[in-house]
Scaffold this active site. Structure first.
Site, short mmCIF file in Angstrom:
data_model
loop_
_atom_site.label_atom_id
_atom_site.label_comp_id
_atom_site.label_asym_id
_atom_site.label_seq_id
_atom_site.Cartn_x
_atom_site.Cartn_y
_atom_site.Cartn_z
N CYS A 22 -25.29 129.22 10.75
CA CYS A 22 -24.70 129.98 9.33
C CYS A 22 -22.99 129.74 9.85
O CYS A 22 -22.61 129.81 10.77
CB CYS A 22 -25.32 131.11 8.94
SG CYS A 22 -27.06 131.12 8.58
N ARG B 23 -22.03 124.33 11.16
CA ARG B 23 -22.98 125.37 12.07
C ARG B 23 -24.47 125.74 10.71
O ARG B 23 -25.29 127.16 11.47
CB ARG B 23 -22.56 126.43 11.32
CG ARG B 23 -20.87 126.36 12.15
CD ARG B 23 -19.70 127.81 12.23
NE ARG B 23 -20.76 128.82 12.49
CZ ARG B 23 -20.78 129.40 13.18
NH1 ARG B 23 -19.51 128.31 14.54
NH2 ARG B 23 -21.11 130.69 13.76
N TRP C 224 -27.91 128.25 7.48
CA TRP C 224 -29.05 127.45 8.65
C TRP C 224 -30.17 128.39 8.21
O TRP C 224 -29.75 129.71 8.47
CB TRP C 224 -29.09 127.28 10.16
CG TRP C 224 -29.87 126.42 10.60
CD1 TRP C 224 -30.24 125.22 11.07
CD2 TRP C 224 -30.93 127.12 11.55
NE1 TRP C 224 -30.23 125.06 11.87
CE2 TRP C 224 -31.26 125.86 12.74
CE3 TRP C 224 -31.18 128.18 11.73
CZ2 TRP C 224 -32.60 125.99 13.67
CZ3 TRP C 224 -32.25 128.29 12.94
CH2 TRP C 224 -33.06 127.78 13.56
N ASN D 261 -24.80 136.19 9.20
CA ASN D 261 -24.92 135.80 9.90
C ASN D 261 -25.51 136.23 11.24
O ASN D 261 -25.31 137.40 12.19
CB ASN D 261 -24.12 134.77 10.45
CG ASN D 261 -24.43 133.45 11.80
OD1 ASN D 261 -25.50 133.22 12.06
ND2 ASN D 261 -23.53 133.23 12.43
N GLY D 262 -26.96 135.21 10.81
CA GLY D 262 -28.29 136.20 12.63
C GLY D 262 -29.28 136.39 11.54
O GLY D 262 -29.49 136.08 11.21
N GLU E 10 -31.13 113.39 29.06
CA GLU E 10 -30.16 113.12 27.53
C GLU E 10 -29.91 112.18 26.60
O GLU E 10 -29.80 112.52 25.86
CB GLU E 10 -28.28 113.26 28.52
CG GLU E 10 -27.46 113.92 27.31
CD GLU E 10 -27.74 114.74 25.68
OE1 GLU E 10 -26.69 115.17 25.39
OE2 GLU E 10 -27.90 115.77 26.85
N LYS F 269 -30.67 112.40 23.01
CA LYS F 269 -29.66 112.16 21.53
C LYS F 269 -30.83 111.09 20.60
O LYS F 269 -30.52 111.59 19.37
CB LYS F 269 -28.49 111.46 22.26
CG LYS F 269 -27.35 111.71 22.93
CD LYS F 269 -25.73 113.48 21.62
CE LYS F 269 -25.88 114.04 22.65
NZ LYS F 269 -27.41 115.05 23.06
N GLU G 37 -32.72 113.69 18.67
CA GLU G 37 -31.89 114.28 17.85
C GLU G 37 -31.76 114.03 16.33
O GLU G 37 -30.91 115.00 15.00
CB GLU G 37 -30.35 115.11 18.35
CG GLU G 37 -30.71 116.03 19.24
CD GLU G 37 -29.46 116.84 20.21
OE1 GLU G 37 -29.18 118.09 19.99
OE2 GLU G 37 -28.82 115.44 20.61
N HIS H 122 -47.32 108.26 36.42
CA HIS H 122 -47.79 109.67 36.62
C HIS H 122 -48.67 110.19 35.19
O HIS H 122 -48.30 111.27 34.73
CB HIS H 122 -47.38 111.02 37.57
CG HIS H 122 -47.17 110.54 38.77
ND1 HIS H 122 -48.67 110.41 39.82
CD2 HIS H 122 -46.41 109.64 39.63
CE1 HIS H 122 -47.92 110.58 41.58
NE2 HIS H 122 -46.70 109.89 41.01
N LYS I 130 -25.30 123.48 14.91
CA LYS I 130 -24.59 123.13 16.05
C LYS I 130 -24.10 124.09 16.40
O LYS I 130 -24.38 123.90 18.24
CB LYS I 130 -22.47 123.13 15.82
CG LYS I 130 -21.54 122.63 16.27
CD LYS I 130 -21.97 121.58 17.14
CE LYS I 130 -21.82 120.84 18.89
NZ LYS I 130 -21.44 119.23 19.51
#
Length: 612
Positions: free
Chosen positions: A2, A27, A73, A99-100, A485, A489, A492, A508, A607
């Site tokens: 947020c 955010r 968010w 925010n939180g 990584e 990506k 995401e 495996h 983010k």
């Protein structure tokens, strides 16, 4: 997550706040809203992107020189107009953005209902604004005091900003484990979750500390008090930030801009820390603590997401070059599994934002155990930077794209320098090899430019696999975390299911998934395991998998086995992740664009993860 923006001064508030929300949309972008004081209070809230709110606000053209804004968010309650911030008291006199997470919101909501309060949203935020109103009316106290009394009852992490239509020249803010920055102007104050909305208006800022309240009154000096009502002296900092860093600079997306910035950001991370001509490295944050690092029995690297992947490469670097045991922990698990942490341990925190809630909590836990805390972060003045005993900034500049790219390679640059320094301090690194790595590291930015010049080739590969539903990424040694990584990506930003594996682990389990519809990205630059990698590729080809290999320039053997190949320049094996990740970033970006995805603001992601 947020984003919060607020203004009090002589200017019309709404354009300042709306531009600030656009700066902070990375955010959170589920919904947005503003409250403007203009003799009364005008509130505008809208599900969706900030631009949708902007249309409503521009049509109304609200006057008023005090206001608060928020881009959300979602945590409590689905994204919709009602759950969007700001939230108000029952009489609509007080408005609040937050925010939180308020962990005891359900208990407080039930108590307030018994006192006659009625709630219209599903959010924890609305509980807090009703609590503030209850204290203000019950005890007939100021807005500032009612906020302070309310926070005594709150359990959780938060940043809040509150206004009262009866005090139109006043903004009250408070924080605990969630960032707030105050910008200082002439007879005016700006306030935001980070500095990006402030740089257009002022370079002088104050970072609010945990359990502090700020009283921002037009025409008066800034007041900061502790939650115990004790006055605090503001520490004014000058921002080192440029407007052009917050613009796309001609690129269609921030993510692509940030991928292309990596030659410069890697160089910036090395500036003053590496001299290839004279053959030395140094990290200023380590210098006063060399003895502690020399005598450390173990390093624990902690982070989340992309930072965790960087930490895994850091483990390979430090154990390989400095022969010091390293454990890499998800920050979200470290504090909950009752880990063994001793006073001779050094905990290294990796975080782009410096505000990651899980990482911050893990550090506080490690601090209680007596460990020495070293931070590698991007954001100056961030919470993690303040809680650490020492550290180094990565100097990557603002990273606006939600999917991290340049921060990852900058973290790797710092971890490489750290490993080189540790190898030197602990006498585990032969001088000739140390000098070779210093020289090779100095060449990495130019080699990244070489890879970026092959973007059209990578775009062609992307077009051939854009409609895949799944993908597999394989790597060995230093390139195993790069495989993780690369898969992250792709997940995401393109929403393709992808998994990263050590190449030897393919047999495996994952090999059962391979068929003609499965693209398999193989990081094939490891000379130390070259023949093994060839065997892995042959196993994929035997099952009709589509092989996309990342190879060293001139490697004709693996190229011949692959459906597609991208060459990267030759470098020392410990440094290959700084190069091999670049084509994976570009591949994910172009696939996402071709699939029509929102690259900079992927669904459900934000983010800066400031809640647990």
């Amino acid at each position: 997550m947020c984003g919060i923006v607020a203004y009090v001064g002589d200017k019309i508030a709404s354009p300042i706040i709306m531009k600030g929300l656009q700066r902070l949309e990375y955010r959170g972008y589920d919904s947005a809203g503003i409250a403007i004081l203009n003799g009364g209070m005008k509130i505008f809230k809208k599900k969706g992107k900030v631009n949708e709110l902007l249309e409503v606000v521009n049509a109304a053209s609200p006057s008023g020189t005090t206001g608060i804004g928020h881009t959300r968010w979602a945590t409590h309650g689905e994204p919709n107009d009602i759950n969007a911030h700001p939230h108000t008291s029952s009489d609509h006199s007080i408005a609040l953005v937050h925010n939180g997470i308020i962990e005891n919101c359900d208990t407080l909501r039930e108590a307030l209902k018994k006192l006659g309060h009625q709630f219209v949203s599903e959010t924890d935020t609305e509980v807090l604004v009703h609590l503030i109103s209850e204290f203000k009316n019950r005890y007939q106290v100021s807005l500032e005091e009612s906020v302070r009394l309310s926070l005594e009852k709150i359990i959780g992490a938060y940043a809040i900003v509150v206004v009262d239509k009866n005090e139109p020249n006043l903004v009250v803010a408070a924080k605990k484990a969630s960032p707030l920055v105050i910008g200082l102007g002439k007879n005016e104050f700006f306030l935001a979750s980070d500095a990006t909305p402030l740089i257009e208006h002022t370079r002088e800022v104050v970072y609010l500390q945990d359990e502090e309240m700020a009283i921002l009154r037009k025409g008066e000096n800034l007041q900061i008090k502790s939650f115990q009502n004790e006055p605090q002296k503001p520490s004014i900092v000058e921002l080192d930030l440029k407007i052009e860093e917050l613009e796309k600079g001609g690129f269609p997306h921030f993510m692509l801009k940030e991928i292309h910035q990596q030659p410069e950001t890697i160089s910036d991370g090395m500036r003053g820390r590496l001299n290839a001509e004279h053959g030395w490295t140094r990290l200023g944050g380590m210098e006063p603590h060399r003895e502690k690092f020399a005598k450390a029995e173990r390093l624990i690297i902690t982070g989340c997401g992309t930072s965790w992947h960087a930490g895994l490469i850091g483990e390979y670097l430090i154990e390989g070059l400095a022969r010091l045991p390293v454990e890499v922990e998800y920050a979200s698990e470290l504090r909950y599994r009752n880990p063994i942490i001793n006073s001779n341990d050094i905990v290294i925190a990796l975080s782009q934002s410096g505000e990651t809630a899980d990482t911050l909590a893990a550090l506080q836990h490690a601090k209680e155990k007596g460990a020495f805390i070293y931070g590698i972060v991007n954001s100056v003045g961030s919470s993690i930077a303040r809680v650490t005993d020492a550290g180094s900034y990565i100097h990557a500049g603002p990273e606006i794209g939600v999917a991290s790219t340049k921060a990852f390679t900058s973290q790797l640059t710092l971890l490489t320098l750290l490993a080189l320094e540790l190898g030197k301090i602990r006498n585990t690194l032969p001088k000739d090899y140390y000098l070779k790595l210093v020289s090779e590291l100095n060449e990495i930015p130019n080699k990244v430019r070489n890879i970026l010049a092959k973007e059209n080739k990578i775009k062609e590969i992307a077009s051939s696999i854009q409609n895949s539903n799944n993908a597999l990424y394989l790597g060995r040694g230093y390139n195993f975390p790069v495989a993780l990584e690369g898969a992250l990506k792709l997940k995401e930003i393109s929403y393709i299911h992808a998994e990263g594996y050590p190449a030897a682990e393919m047999k495996h389990g994952p090999i059962a998934l391979i068929d003609e519809n499965m693209p398999v990205v193989v990081l094939a630059t490891n000379l130390s395991a070259y023949d093994k990698i060839i065997s892995n590729i042959q196993e994929v080809k035997a099952r009709k998998g589509k092989v996309i290999s990342i190879i060293t320039e001139g490697d004709k053997k693996i190229r011949a086995l692959s459906d597609f190949a991208v060459e990267i320049p030759k470098t020392a094996e410990p440094l290959t992740p700084l190069l091999s990740v670049i084509p994976l970033q570009l591949l994910s970006y172009h696939i996402a664009v071709m699939r029509g995805c929102n690259v900079d603001q992927p669904r459900n992601l934000a983010k800066s993860v400031t809640v647990e």
